[in-house]
Design a protein around this motif. Structure first.
Motif, PDB file in Angstrom:
ATOM      1  N   ASN A 140     -21.142  -0.288  38.071  1.00 19.15           N
ATOM      2  CA  ASN A 140     -20.225   0.672  37.837  1.00 19.15           C
ATOM      3  C   ASN A 140     -20.643   2.151  38.325  1.00 19.15           C
ATOM      4  N   LYS A 141     -21.243   1.953  39.492  1.00 16.32           N
ATOM      5  CA  LYS A 141     -21.748   3.220  40.257  1.00 16.32           C
ATOM      6  C   LYS A 141     -21.280   3.006  41.688  1.00 16.32           C
ATOM      7  N   ILE A 142     -21.249   4.408  42.393  1.00 17.95           N
ATOM      8  CA  ILE A 142     -21.249   4.302  44.015  1.00 17.95           C
ATOM      9  C   ILE A 142     -22.707   4.903  44.309  1.00 17.95           C
ATOM     10  N   VAL A 143     -23.408   4.147  45.236  1.00 16.90           N
ATOM     11  CA  VAL A 143     -24.661   4.893  45.393  1.00 16.90           C
ATOM     12  C   VAL A 143     -24.605   5.111  46.958  1.00 16.90           C
ATOM     13  N   VAL A 144     -25.478   6.187  47.191  1.00 18.32           N
ATOM     14  CA  VAL A 144     -25.510   6.768  48.633  1.00 18.32           C
ATOM     15  C   VAL A 144     -26.876   6.718  49.296  1.00 18.32           C
ATOM     16  N   TYR A 145     -26.876   6.363  50.590  1.00 15.86           N
ATOM     17  CA  TYR A 145     -28.022   6.396  51.286  1.00 15.86           C
ATOM     18  C   TYR A 145     -28.012   7.122  52.531  1.00 15.86           C
ATOM     19  N   SER A 146     -29.072   7.999  52.810  1.00 14.01           N
ATOM     20  CA  SER A 146     -29.126   8.663  54.193  1.00 14.01           C
ATOM     21  C   SER A 146     -28.936   7.458  55.416  1.00 14.01           C
ATOM     22  N   ALA A 147     -28.508   7.769  56.427  1.00 13.31           N
ATOM     23  CA  ALA A 147     -28.341   6.984  57.629  1.00 13.31           C
ATOM     24  C   ALA A 147     -28.751   7.478  58.860  1.00 13.31           C
ATOM     25  N   GLY A 148     -29.977   8.254  58.938  1.00 13.26           N
ATOM     26  CA  GLY A 148     -30.367   8.729  59.942  1.00 13.26           C
ATOM     27  C   GLY A 148     -31.526   8.141  60.459  1.00 13.26           C
ATOM     28  N   GLU A 149     -32.693   8.986  60.864  1.00  9.03           N
ATOM     29  CA  GLU A 149     -33.858   8.279  61.383  1.00  9.03           C
ATOM     30  C   GLU A 149     -34.656   7.360  60.111  1.00  9.03           C
ATOM     31  N   LYS A 150     -34.441   8.013  58.887  1.00 14.25           N
ATOM     32  CA  LYS A 150     -34.710   7.384  57.797  1.00 14.25           C
ATOM     33  C   LYS A 150     -33.853   7.174  56.500  1.00 14.25           C
ATOM     34  N   VAL A 151     -33.721   5.765  56.155  1.00 19.06           N
ATOM     35  CA  VAL A 151     -32.809   5.277  55.368  1.00 19.06           C
ATOM     36  C   VAL A 151     -33.375   5.293  54.042  1.00 19.06           C
ATOM     37  N   ARG A 152     -32.856   6.142  53.201  1.00 18.39           N
ATOM     38  CA  ARG A 152     -33.216   5.945  51.740  1.00 18.39           C
ATOM     39  C   ARG A 152     -32.379   6.615  50.801  1.00 18.39           C
ATOM     40  N   GLN A 153     -32.342   6.095  49.429  1.00 16.59           N
ATOM     41  CA  GLN A 153     -31.330   6.395  48.512  1.00 16.59           C
ATOM     42  C   GLN A 153     -31.421   7.893  48.018  1.00 16.59           C
ATOM     43  N   LEU A 154     -30.254   8.457  47.818  1.00 18.29           N
ATOM     44  CA  LEU A 154     -30.216   9.770  47.525  1.00 18.29           C
ATOM     45  C   LEU A 154     -29.957   9.502  45.832  1.00 18.29           C
ATOM     46  N   HIS A 155     -30.798   9.651  45.279  1.00 15.67           N
ATOM     47  CA  HIS A 155     -30.684   9.365  43.759  1.00 15.67           C
ATOM     48  C   HIS A 155     -29.762  10.450  43.060  1.00 15.67           C
ATOM     49  N   LYS A 156     -29.677  11.605  43.649  1.00 11.14           N
ATOM     50  CA  LYS A 156     -28.897  12.842  42.910  1.00 11.14           C
ATOM     51  C   LYS A 156     -27.367  12.476  43.468  1.00 11.14           C
ATOM     52  N   LYS A 157     -27.092  11.795  44.349  1.00 13.01           N
ATOM     53  CA  LYS A 157     -25.799  11.672  44.831  1.00 13.01           C
ATOM     54  C   LYS A 157     -25.215  10.312  44.497  1.00 13.01           C
ATOM     55  N   THR A 158     -24.780  10.107  43.192  1.00 11.65           N
ATOM     56  CA  THR A 158     -24.445   9.011  42.794  1.00 11.65           C
ATOM     57  C   THR A 158     -22.982   9.292  42.046  1.00 11.65           C
ATOM     58  N   PHE A 159     -22.096   8.304  42.151  1.00 12.59           N
ATOM     59  CA  PHE A 159     -20.548   8.598  41.762  1.00 12.59           C
ATOM     60  C   PHE A 159     -20.226   7.695  40.575  1.00 12.59           C
ATOM     61  N   THR A 160     -19.979   8.041  39.632  1.00 19.05           N
ATOM     62  CA  THR A 160     -19.859   7.210  38.436  1.00 19.05           C
ATOM     63  C   THR A 160     -18.245   7.290  37.648  1.00 19.05           C
ATOM     64  N   GLY A 161     -17.916   6.474  36.754  1.00 20.88           N
ATOM     65  CA  GLY A 161     -16.715   6.873  36.227  1.00 20.88           C
ATOM     66  C   GLY A 161     -15.671   5.874  36.134  1.00 20.88           C
ATOM     67  N   HIS A 162     -15.680   5.045  37.062  1.00 18.15           N
ATOM     68  CA  HIS A 162     -14.870   3.810  37.544  1.00 18.15           C
ATOM     69  C   HIS A 162     -15.533   2.355  36.925  1.00 18.15           C
ATOM     70  N   ASN A 163     -14.673   1.265  37.004  1.00 15.56           N
ATOM     71  CA  ASN A 163     -15.034   0.154  36.498  1.00 15.56           C
ATOM     72  C   ASN A 163     -14.785  -0.851  37.483  1.00 15.56           C
ATOM     73  N   ASN A 164     -16.024  -1.063  38.389  1.00 12.99           N
ATOM     74  CA  ASN A 164     -15.938  -1.883  39.525  1.00 12.99           C
ATOM     75  C   ASN A 164     -16.716  -3.178  39.376  1.00 12.99           C
ATOM     76  N   THR A 165     -17.235  -3.429  38.297  1.00 13.37           N
ATOM     77  CA  THR A 165     -17.978  -4.670  38.219  1.00 13.37           C
ATOM     78  C   THR A 165     -17.394  -6.045  38.619  1.00 13.37           C
ATOM     79  N   GLY A 166     -17.823  -6.859  39.476  1.00  7.20           N
ATOM     80  CA  GLY A 166     -17.039  -7.950  39.987  1.00  7.20           C
ATOM     81  C   GLY A 166     -16.103  -7.698  40.908  1.00  7.20           C
ATOM     82  N   TYR A 167     -16.036  -6.728  41.561  1.00  2.37           N
ATOM     83  CA  TYR A 167     -14.973  -6.538  42.665  1.00  2.37           C
ATOM     84  C   TYR A 167     -15.565  -5.841  43.769  1.00  2.37           C
ATOM     85  N   ALA A 168     -15.294  -6.267  44.890  1.00  2.86           N
ATOM     86  CA  ALA A 168     -15.565  -5.722  46.287  1.00  2.86           C
ATOM     87  C   ALA A 168     -14.627  -4.477  46.565  1.00  2.86           C
TER      88      ALA A 168
END
Length: 501
Positions: free
Chosen positions: A404-432
């Motif tokens: 139930n989260k939307i996670v964000v990764y940088s897409a430049g030279e280095k691909v890594r997760q941005l832990h502070k930029k996480t979007f919550t509040g919706h119920n998406n479990t089981g659905y693409a």
């Protein structure tokens, strides 16, 4: 006013947009144009006389006789090059077939289903070896609850059909029905984007699909057309700028539900992947299935290579990603490092690299055309990511995480997760659920499993607004119009497409 310089003569003049477009189309069609200030004919003067009715009787007769002259037939009847009574005319050029409204265009030939023989150059079915097929069936039994039935070896392919619902295939200027209106111009990629706002109400409901709608995509750049994929096995293109927003063309080429779609850079073609394990390459204008591909694997996602739309990558159910060449109909590269079925493929860094996600809860970063990943992203706290979208800036990717989260990764030279930029509040479990961004990148929008649509601020990750959009199931996709500041299209398993503004 005329100025002479080393490069020639420069003359300033004024012309209405309609006159310019008319002469431009005339020159492209017939090879001549008329100078509006001097009425001077530039280019093919003979064609101008013929179309204007100014040619003499003798010239018309000569042109008629030339067209009626058959090509010379060979005397040897056994020669394969002898066309016989079916010989074409001299100087005869191949013409575009004239389509009539609501006429079905059959691209794979014949009535009913078509056999997969090598005589049809548009069908490319790659059958595995019998030994490999045996082991593939064993592996598929372990997850038979998630996979569609495997087609029998040498089975037939459903014929592809298309129905045009519009009024005319070409307008008065000779432009095809899918051409963008003159008042819609794509924004400069390097220039500033227009201001965007969160929509307030539903302005239109589009009906036509008989089952749930799985995916949406606007026409690249202008957004004057909207492409939809449904569980009824059909794809439809809708007019997205007129007040009525009617359906323009229906593409029927899958016997099962359509899972993924993707338009080419210029919008002339699009790919569709279905649960019948077929990949179709469609011509938007004519409605023909230009090519059909299958390696008997289920493709959950399919994407064109941004630098060459003759190549695409499919994320498949056998834990691999396959790179297809449309021109040859062959798999030219395999990417095999995932341990579970692959869910998505997303190009980053201008097409130099791409990111893949899988049910094994890993994210792999690849360089294009190199079958060894350059980075593994795996963590015990990660969940499966079945849907990924790219930020308009190209510097970030956002994925639907099954916690139930939307996670964000940088897409430049280095691909890594941005832990502070996480979007919550919706119920998406089981659905693409497909993620969308506003053209200026200020807002992020997504549906959820309860049929709601959520709008977040990209900078603060705060949820600005949410409202109920679809009944009896999830909201599967939410996409933002590339030019209209507050227009969003959503779809759900209730079979409806809703336009919000």
């Amino acid at each position: 006013m005329s100025n002479l310089n080393g490069a020639g003569s420069l003359e300033l003049t004024s012309m209405q947009d309609f006159t310019f477009d008319e002469q431009f189309q005339t020159y492209q069609r017939s090879g001549y144009a008329v100078d509006s200030s001097t009425n001077q004919v530039i280019g093919n003067k003979r064609m101008h006389r013929l179309e204007s009715g100014l040619s003499g009787k003798g010239e018309k007769e000569r042109s008629s006789k030339a067209l009626k002259k058959r090509l010379v037939m060979l005397d040897d009847e056994d020669d394969e090059t002898n066309a016989g009574p079916w010989a074409s005319f001299e100087n005869e050029k191949e013409k575009r077939p004239k389509l009539v409204a609501d006429t079905v265009v059959e691209s794979d030939g014949g009535e009913g289903e078509v056999e997969n023989d090598a005589k049809d150059p548009t069908i490319h079915i790659l059958e595995p070896d019998e030994e490999d097929e045996k082991w593939e069936k064993v592996n598929e039994r372990k997850m038979s609850y998630t996979l569609p039935p495997r087609p029998a070896r040498g089975s037939q392919v459903m014929e592809a059909k298309s129905t045009f619902h519009g009024a005319d295939l070409f307008d008065y200027q000779g432009r095809p029905w899918c051409a963008a209106p003159s008042n819609l111009k794509p924004e400069d990629a390097d220039g500033p984007s227009h201001e965007c706002f969160i929509p307030k109400k539903c302005i239109k409901k589009l009906t036509g699909h008989t089952k749930g709608v799985q995916a949406l995509e606007f026409f690249p750049g202008t957004g004057h057309l909207l492409l939809s994929a449904s569980m009824d096995g059909k794809c439809k293109i809708w007019d997205a700028v007129s007040s009525e927003m009617p359906v323009q063309r229906t593409y029927s080429g899958h016997s099962e539900a359509v899972r993924a779609i993707h338009m080419s850079n210029d919008g002339s073609h699009f790919l569709s992947s279905g649960f019948d394990r077929l990949l179709r390459h469609w011509d938007v204008e004519t409605g023909q299935a230009a090519s059909t591909f299958s390696n008997r694997k289920m493709a959950y996602d399919v994407k064109y290579y941004p630098r060459d739309n003759n190549v695409f990558i499919a994320a498949c159910s056998d834990n691999r990603l396959y790179q297809w060449d449309i021109r040859t109909g062959q798999v030219v590269q395999e990417y095999n490092h995932h341990l579970q079925p692959c869910n998505t493929v997303t190009f980053i860094d201008g097409g130099r690299k791409f990111v893949s996600t899988s049910d094994d809860k890993k994210i792999l970063v690849w360089e294009f055309d190199i079958p060894v990943p350059i980075k593994y992203i795996a963590d015990p706290g990660m969940h499966c990511i079945p849907s990924v979208s790219t930020h308009p800036s190209g510097a970030f990717i956002a994925g639907q995480s099954m916690d139930n989260k939307i996670v964000v990764y940088s897409a430049g030279e280095k691909v890594r997760q941005l832990h502070k930029k996480t979007f919550t509040g919706h119920n998406n479990t089981g659905y693409a659920c497909q993620i969308g961004f506003s053209p200026n990148g200020k807002f992020l929008v997504s549906g959820d499993g309860l049929g709601q649509v959520h709008f977040w601020d990209w900078k603060t990750t705060k949820c600005y607004r949410k409202f109920h959009a679809h009944d009896n199931g999830p909201c599967m996709a939410a996409v933002w119009h590339p030019l209209f500041p507050a227009r969003v299209a959503t779809c759900g398993w209730d079979g409806l497409i809703k336009i919000w503004d």
